[in-house]
Write a protein that holds these residues in place. Structure first.
Motif, PDB file in Angstrom:
ATOM      1  N   LEU A   1     -15.577   5.780  23.810  1.00 59.17           N
ATOM      2  CA  LEU A   1     -16.211   5.282  22.592  1.00 59.17           C
ATOM      3  C   LEU A   1     -16.323   3.756  22.572  1.00 59.17           C
ATOM      4  N   ALA A   2     -15.504   3.071  23.374  1.00 57.51           N
ATOM      5  CA  ALA A   2     -15.592   1.609  23.426  1.00 57.51           C
ATOM      6  C   ALA A   2     -16.937   1.147  23.983  1.00 57.51           C
ATOM      7  N   LEU A   3     -17.588   2.013  24.773  1.00 58.95           N
ATOM      8  CA  LEU A   3     -18.916   1.684  25.295  1.00 58.95           C
ATOM      9  C   LEU A   3     -19.981   1.740  24.205  1.00 58.95           C
ATOM     10  N   TYR A   4     -19.584   2.232  23.023  1.00 58.98           N
ATOM     11  CA  TYR A   4     -20.515   2.322  21.899  1.00 58.98           C
ATOM     12  C   TYR A   4     -20.081   1.428  20.733  1.00 58.98           C
ATOM     13  N   LYS A   5     -19.254   0.436  21.038  1.00 58.39           N
ATOM     14  CA  LYS A   5     -18.844  -0.519  19.999  1.00 58.39           C
ATOM     15  C   LYS A   5     -20.070  -1.262  19.476  1.00 58.39           C
ATOM     16  N   GLY A   6     -20.081  -1.449  18.166  1.00 63.42           N
ATOM     17  CA  GLY A   6     -21.204  -2.162  17.557  1.00 63.42           C
ATOM     18  C   GLY A   6     -22.430  -1.296  17.362  1.00 63.42           C
ATOM     19  N   LEU A   7     -22.304   0.032  17.579  1.00 56.45           N
ATOM     20  CA  LEU A   7     -23.472   0.902  17.488  1.00 56.45           C
ATOM     21  C   LEU A   7     -24.046   0.935  16.078  1.00 56.45           C
ATOM     22  N   VAL A   8     -23.170   1.004  15.057  1.00 57.13           N
ATOM     23  CA  VAL A   8     -23.672   1.113  13.684  1.00 57.13           C
ATOM     24  C   VAL A   8     -24.472  -0.126  13.284  1.00 57.13           C
ATOM     25  N   PRO A   9     -23.938  -1.356  13.433  1.00 57.89           N
ATOM     26  CA  PRO A   9     -24.768  -2.509  13.093  1.00 57.89           C
ATOM     27  C   PRO A   9     -25.993  -2.654  13.991  1.00 57.89           C
ATOM     28  N   LYS A  10     -25.881  -2.199  15.243  1.00 62.07           N
ATOM     29  CA  LYS A  10     -27.044  -2.257  16.144  1.00 62.07           C
ATOM     30  C   LYS A  10     -28.156  -1.341  15.634  1.00 62.07           C
ATOM     31  N   ILE A  11     -27.784  -0.112  15.228  1.00 56.47           N
ATOM     32  CA  ILE A  11     -28.788   0.810  14.685  1.00 56.47           C
ATOM     33  C   ILE A  11     -29.334   0.290  13.362  1.00 56.47           C
ATOM     34  N   MET A  12     -28.435  -0.262  12.529  1.00 59.60           N
ATOM     35  CA  MET A  12     -28.878  -0.816  11.252  1.00 59.60           C
ATOM     36  C   MET A  12     -29.882  -1.953  11.452  1.00 59.60           C
ATOM     37  N   ARG A  13     -29.735  -2.657  12.594  1.00 59.32           N
ATOM     38  CA  ARG A  13     -30.671  -3.730  12.874  1.00 59.32           C
ATOM     39  C   ARG A  13     -31.921  -3.229  13.590  1.00 59.32           C
ATOM     40  N   LEU A  14     -31.736  -2.518  14.711  1.00 61.79           N
ATOM     41  CA  LEU A  14     -32.874  -2.188  15.570  1.00 61.79           C
ATOM     42  C   LEU A  14     -33.586  -0.900  15.181  1.00 61.79           C
TER      43      LEU A  14
END
Length: 300
Positions: free
Chosen positions: A265-278
């Motif tokens: 799951l560490a390879l998906y860190k920042g996924l939520v803000p990334k999706i919220m942005r992109l």
């Protein structure tokens, strides 16, 4: 049409694509940059043992606002502003050119969109990587906004210390190539293929929502697929765990290290803000590009 006429037509079309792409990038970065700061902070923190670790998305927003002020969310915005106009101009212009070039090959339209997207992403990565190195360095700085070095001072520090090569201003280039190549391949491939399947709506408001929805899903799926490259890029370009010791060097080795030490799951860190942005940001870019390009075609 004469050769001179064809050249004039090419440069006219190219200028429209470049201006529309640059406009799309500028609008997107101004709206979405705070989420990029939060995403980068999550990606460079090293698990719960990191003393500066954020507990949640809400905690990150509160902490940044409390300790760094409102402008803390806009740290590192100048490099992407300077980069986004040429970056998105390159993104959309090269996509259109690769798509046209692939028309000479016997590829299905679905595959042509994806391959053109891959080519545009790789080209875009080469243009943007030096700006990304400076941006990540500024975003990783947790001092108050007024106390951090300027964009140009940070760039000068990197050049003086490590030069322009793969240890300096082009650090993490392979990870950036992976990030942008994979993202654009999925982003453009999904958007244009699905848009051609779903019928056009005669109502302008519903047609806008149709395009926005497809763009939102395109940006979301592309973000989920490419984020391991994004995490690797942030680790390579960001501050190392031990000052003076380079732990994160190459793209796939960095992914393997993160997986081994911190879990999948560490390879998906920042996924939520990334999706919220992109997610919405990807929709905004495509819509601004299409409407701006249409306006240029009609009025200029």
């Amino acid at each position: 049409m004469t050769q001179r006429g064809r050249q004039r037509s090419f440069w006219r079309e190219a200028s429209h694509q470049i201006l529309a792409g640059g406009s799309a990038g500028l609008v997107e970065i101004c709206l979405m940059h705070p989420l990029d700061v939060v995403k980068t902070r999550f990606q460079i923190q090293r698990g719960i043992t990191d003393p500066t670790s954020y507990k949640s998305l809400g905690d990150s927003f509160r902490t940044i606002f409390r300790t760094e002020g409102l402008f803390g969310f806009y740290k590192g915005i100048l490099p992407p502003i300077l980069a986004e106009t040429p970056k998105r101009a390159v993104k959309f212009f090269t996509f259109e050119q690769y798509k046209k070039l692939l028309g000479y090959f016997s590829l299905s339209p679905a595959l042509a969109f994806a391959v053109a997207g891959l080519g545009s992403g790789l080209t875009e990565a080469v243009v943007v990587n030096p700006f990304e190195v400076v941006k990540v360095g500024l975003q990783a700085n947790r001092d108050a906004f007024a106390e951090q070095p300027s964009t140009f001072a940070r760039a000068q520090q990197i050049i003086q210390a490590d030069g322009f090569g793969l240890q300096g201003l082009n650090k993490g280039l392979p990870a950036t190539l992976g990030r942008h190549g994979v993202f654009n391949m999925v982003y453009f491939g999904f958007y244009f293929n699905v848009k051609n399947i779903i019928p056009v709506n005669k109502d302008p408001a519903l047609e806008f929502l149709r395009k926005f929805g497809i763009g939102l899903i395109s940006g979301t799926i592309a973000s989920i697929i490419n984020i391991p490259f994004d995490v690797a890029k942030s680790r390579i370009q960001g501050p190392q765990p031990v000052p003076g010791e380079i732990k994160y060097k190459t793209c796939f080795k960095t992914m393997a290290t993160v997986y081994k030490e911190e879990g999948f799951l560490a390879l998906y860190k920042g996924l939520v803000p990334k999706i919220m942005r992109l997610g919405p940001g990807g929709a905004v870019m495509l819509l601004v590009y299409e409407y701006a390009y249409g306006w240029f075609q009609e009025h200029w």
